[in-house]
Design an enzyme around this catalytic site. Structure first.
Site, PDB file in Angstrom:
ATOM      1  N   ARG A 297       0.812  -1.214   0.000  1.00 27.03           N
ATOM      2  CA  ARG A 297       0.000   0.000   0.000  1.00 27.03           C
ATOM      3  C   ARG A 297       0.852   1.273   0.000  1.00 27.03           C
ATOM      4  O   ARG A 297       0.406   2.322  -0.467  1.00 27.03           O
ATOM      5  CB  ARG A 297      -0.916  -0.044   1.231  1.00 27.03           C
ATOM      6  CG  ARG A 297      -2.020   0.984   1.212  1.00 27.03           C
ATOM      7  CD  ARG A 297      -2.951   0.768   2.403  1.00 27.03           C
ATOM      8  NE  ARG A 297      -4.011   1.764   2.446  1.00 27.03           N
ATOM      9  CZ  ARG A 297      -4.480   2.301   3.568  1.00 27.03           C
ATOM     10  NH1 ARG A 297      -3.989   1.923   4.737  1.00 27.03           N
ATOM     11  NH2 ARG A 297      -5.433   3.207   3.528  1.00 27.03           N
TER      12      ARG A 297
ATOM     13  N   HIS B  21       0.228   5.275  -1.663  1.00 27.69           N
ATOM     14  CA  HIS B  21       0.159   6.477  -0.836  1.00 27.69           C
ATOM     15  C   HIS B  21       1.389   7.360  -0.997  1.00 27.69           C
ATOM     16  O   HIS B  21       1.341   8.559  -0.715  1.00 27.69           O
ATOM     17  CB  HIS B  21      -0.079   6.090   0.628  1.00 27.69           C
ATOM     18  CG  HIS B  21      -1.457   5.564   0.871  1.00 27.69           C
ATOM     19  ND1 HIS B  21      -2.291   6.048   1.857  1.00 27.69           N
ATOM     20  CD2 HIS B  21      -2.168   4.611   0.219  1.00 27.69           C
ATOM     21  CE1 HIS B  21      -3.452   5.403   1.798  1.00 27.69           C
ATOM     22  NE2 HIS B  21      -3.394   4.521   0.822  1.00 27.69           N
TER      23      HIS B  21
ATOM     24  N   VAL C 254       1.157  11.283  -3.924  1.00 28.92           N
ATOM     25  CA  VAL C 254       1.369  12.574  -3.258  1.00 28.92           C
ATOM     26  C   VAL C 254       2.761  13.102  -3.624  1.00 28.92           C
ATOM     27  O   VAL C 254       3.756  12.708  -3.040  1.00 28.92           O
ATOM     28  CB  VAL C 254       1.190  12.444  -1.732  1.00 28.92           C
ATOM     29  CG1 VAL C 254       1.375  13.796  -1.057  1.00 28.92           C
ATOM     30  CG2 VAL C 254      -0.180  11.865  -1.415  1.00 28.92           C
TER      31      VAL C 254
ATOM     32  N   GLY D 265       4.627  12.479  -6.218  1.00 32.00           N
ATOM     33  CA  GLY D 265       5.521  11.498  -6.834  1.00 32.00           C
ATOM     34  C   GLY D 265       6.099  10.483  -5.864  1.00 32.00           C
ATOM     35  O   GLY D 265       5.972  10.618  -4.646  1.00 32.00           O
TER      36      GLY D 265
ATOM     37  N   ASN E 278      -4.100   8.018   6.177  1.00 32.16           N
ATOM     38  CA  ASN E 278      -2.982   7.255   6.733  1.00 32.16           C
ATOM     39  C   ASN E 278      -3.067   7.015   8.238  1.00 32.16           C
ATOM     40  O   ASN E 278      -2.612   5.975   8.735  1.00 32.16           O
ATOM     41  CB  ASN E 278      -1.655   7.958   6.420  1.00 32.16           C
ATOM     42  CG  ASN E 278      -1.436   8.119   4.919  1.00 32.16           C
ATOM     43  OD1 ASN E 278      -2.038   7.393   4.127  1.00 32.16           O
ATOM     44  ND2 ASN E 278      -0.592   9.051   4.542  1.00 32.16           N
TER      45      ASN E 278
ATOM     46  N   HIS F 247      -6.362  -4.741  -3.613  1.00 25.44           N
ATOM     47  CA  HIS F 247      -7.176  -5.132  -2.457  1.00 25.44           C
ATOM     48  C   HIS F 247      -7.457  -6.641  -2.467  1.00 25.44           C
ATOM     49  O   HIS F 247      -8.256  -7.116  -1.667  1.00 25.44           O
ATOM     50  CB  HIS F 247      -8.477  -4.321  -2.423  1.00 25.44           C
ATOM     51  CG  HIS F 247      -8.250  -2.866  -2.115  1.00 25.44           C
ATOM     52  ND1 HIS F 247      -9.247  -1.931  -2.129  1.00 25.44           N
ATOM     53  CD2 HIS F 247      -7.128  -2.182  -1.767  1.00 25.44           C
ATOM     54  CE1 HIS F 247      -8.760  -0.734  -1.816  1.00 25.44           C
ATOM     55  NE2 HIS F 247      -7.470  -0.859  -1.602  1.00 25.44           N
TER      56      HIS F 247
ATOM     57  N   ASP G  93     -10.763  -9.228   0.684  1.00 27.88           N
ATOM     58  CA  ASP G  93     -11.453 -10.232  -0.139  1.00 27.88           C
ATOM     59  C   ASP G  93     -11.421 -11.573   0.595  1.00 27.88           C
ATOM     60  O   ASP G  93     -10.899 -11.657   1.712  1.00 27.88           O
ATOM     61  CB  ASP G  93     -10.906 -10.307  -1.581  1.00 27.88           C
ATOM     62  CG  ASP G  93      -9.646 -11.170  -1.715  1.00 27.88           C
ATOM     63  OD1 ASP G  93      -9.112 -11.629  -0.681  1.00 27.88           O
ATOM     64  OD2 ASP G  93      -9.203 -11.379  -2.860  1.00 27.88           O
TER      65      ASP G  93
END
Ligand code: HEM
Ligand SMILES: *[C@@H]1O[C@H](CO)[C@@H](O)[C@H](O)[C@H]1NC(C)=O
Ligand SMILES: *[C@@H]1O[C@H](CO)[C@@H](O)[C@H](O)[C@H]1NC(C)=O
Ligand SMILES: *[C@@H]1O[C@H](CO)[C@@H](O)[C@H](O)[C@H]1NC(C)=O
Ligand SMILES: *[C@@H]1O[C@H](CO)[C@@H](O)[C@H](O)[C@H]1NC(C)=O
Length: 330
Positions: free
Chosen positions: A60, A64, A68, A70, A92, A191, A243
């Site tokens: 992840r 994130h 933001v 690059g 976050n 996800h 999932d």
């Protein structure tokens, strides 16, 4: 001396390089740190044994970080007295995790090839390792990024999407980064591994769009399960699986969406909107098509650069401190 040349020499004297001057390429550390890939994978493997979820949490970081300003490891910077970093930004706080895995990779790399591998590249390599070690596709990552000197909580708050987002908003957001609808749906397939908090779904269980009712797109048995996991007034930090196979990187996520068993609103909405539905259907039936599109999306997302000056941090949590003397040469 021209002002431009003077500025350039100053940056070099400070150990800074401009991200835009270093094109990314596979094998960037082949001579300077040939062990890098192995070390990243080894640390990831050990952490996944300790805690399987760490693969998802580390993967992840790429999203994130890259969205933001690059892919510059800005997301890893701790707050300082003069700077509100991204760790406490809306998307976050109490959510992004496993920063210590990146620290561990960095420590190992500093022992073997000090001052060589950027934290930004560690994120990219670790995300790939997480996918591979979870049973997903393998690919060549482009490297050569530099680490930012600052971070921006405000930019993170303005950019990162909420779990309430619908597909229309997500298509627009990803388009701003030149990521297509197909890229967006494939990248959401990340996800396929990991978990999310009740905090992120309470509204859709009990008050979707202010209706006072649940999201009608949730399949009944699955909703009953989620209601038990996340009762109104319960602990919002409790987590559920994104999932049905949360430690295996596969196309189960898309099959679940087709069955109305998406965890987040931002997941299920991909099946509700016609523009994205066709890709959900395709990926649910064809895992290879998903893997190909996912790899393409990860590479495109990894190409996002700020173009600002950077450095190779020695500790991913803070910018290197430089002698005041050098800073005053300007
Ligand atoms: C399309 C827009 C996206 C939205 C709205 C979104 C939103 C979220 C939310 C709300 C969570 C759980 C947070 C929590 O409750 O603590 C989450 C988890 C996660 N996200 Fe996304 N995400 C998106 C795209 C992506 C992308 C592009 C990636 C990576 C390529 C990614 C990787 C992950 C992973 C692996 C987790 C599980 C982390 C863990 O178990 O620690 N997401 N996402
Ligand atoms: C999608 O979400 C945006 C922002 O919340 C909202 O303005 C828009 O009406 C939604 N679109 C649809 C078709 O529901
Ligand atoms: C998207 O592509 C356009 C045209 O090639 C380019 O000018 C722009 O900088 C790109 N945007 C991003 C965020 O990469
Ligand atoms: C549901 O959301 C609407 C609008 O956001 C709000 O006015 C209402 O009070 C909420 N209802 C409950 C039961 O939380
Ligand atoms: C969730 O956990 C964080 C610490 O990880 C804590 O600060 C926060 O108060 C908790 N939130 C709730 C609603 O319990």
């Amino acid at each position: 001396m021209s002002p431009l040349l003077a500025a350039f020499l100053l940056l070099v004297s400070m150990g800074l390089t401009s991200a835009s001057t270093v094109p990314l390429r596979p094998g960037f550390y082949a001579e300077t740190c040939p062990e890098a890939d192995f070390i990243v994978k080894d640390v990831m493997r050990r952490n996944m044994i300790r805690e399987p979820r760490s693969a998802a949490s580390v993967m992840r970081f790429q999203f994130h970080d890259c969205f933001v300003n690059g892919c510059d490891a800005s997301v890893l910077l701790d707050d300082t007295p003069n700077m509100l970093g991204e760790k406490l930004a809306l998307s976050n706080i109490d959510s992004l995790r496993s920063y210590e895995v990146i620290d561990e990779v960095k420590e190992e790399l500093e022992k073997v090839c000090p001052g060589t591998v950027s934290c930004a590249d560690i994120i990219i390599m670790a995300a790939r390792a997480a996918v591979v070690l979870s049973g997903g596709p393998d690919w060549d990552v482009k490297l050569g990024r530099v680490d930012s000197l600052t971070a921006s909580q405000e930019d993170s708050n303005n950019i990162m999407p909420s779990p309430r987002a619908n597909a229309s908003l997500l298509m627009d957001l990803f388009q701003r980064f030149n990521l297509s609808v197909k890229d967006m749906v494939a990248l959401s397939g990340s996800h396929s591994i990991g978990q999310a908090r009740c905090f992120s779904i309470l509204f859709r269980l009990y008050n979707q769009s202010g209706s006072g009712r649940p999201d009608p797109a949730i399949e009944t048995n699955y909703r009953e399960k989620l209601d038990k996991l996340c009762p109104l007034g319960g602990d919002e930090n409790v987590t559920g699986d994104l999932d049905a196979t949360p430690t295996t990187f596969d196309n189960r996520y898309f099959k679940d969406l087709v069955a109305g068993r998406g965890f987040l609103n931002s997941d299920q909405t991909l099946y509700t909107f016609p523009e994205t539905r066709k890709y959900v259907t395709l990926f649910s039936k064809n895992q290879l098509a998903f893997f190909r599109a996912f790899v393409e999306g990860m590479i495109k997302m990894g190409d996002l650069q700020s173009g600002r000056p950077g450095e190779i941090r020695s500790n991913c949590r803070m910018a290197n401190s430089r002698p005041v003397r050098v800073l005053m040469e300007s």
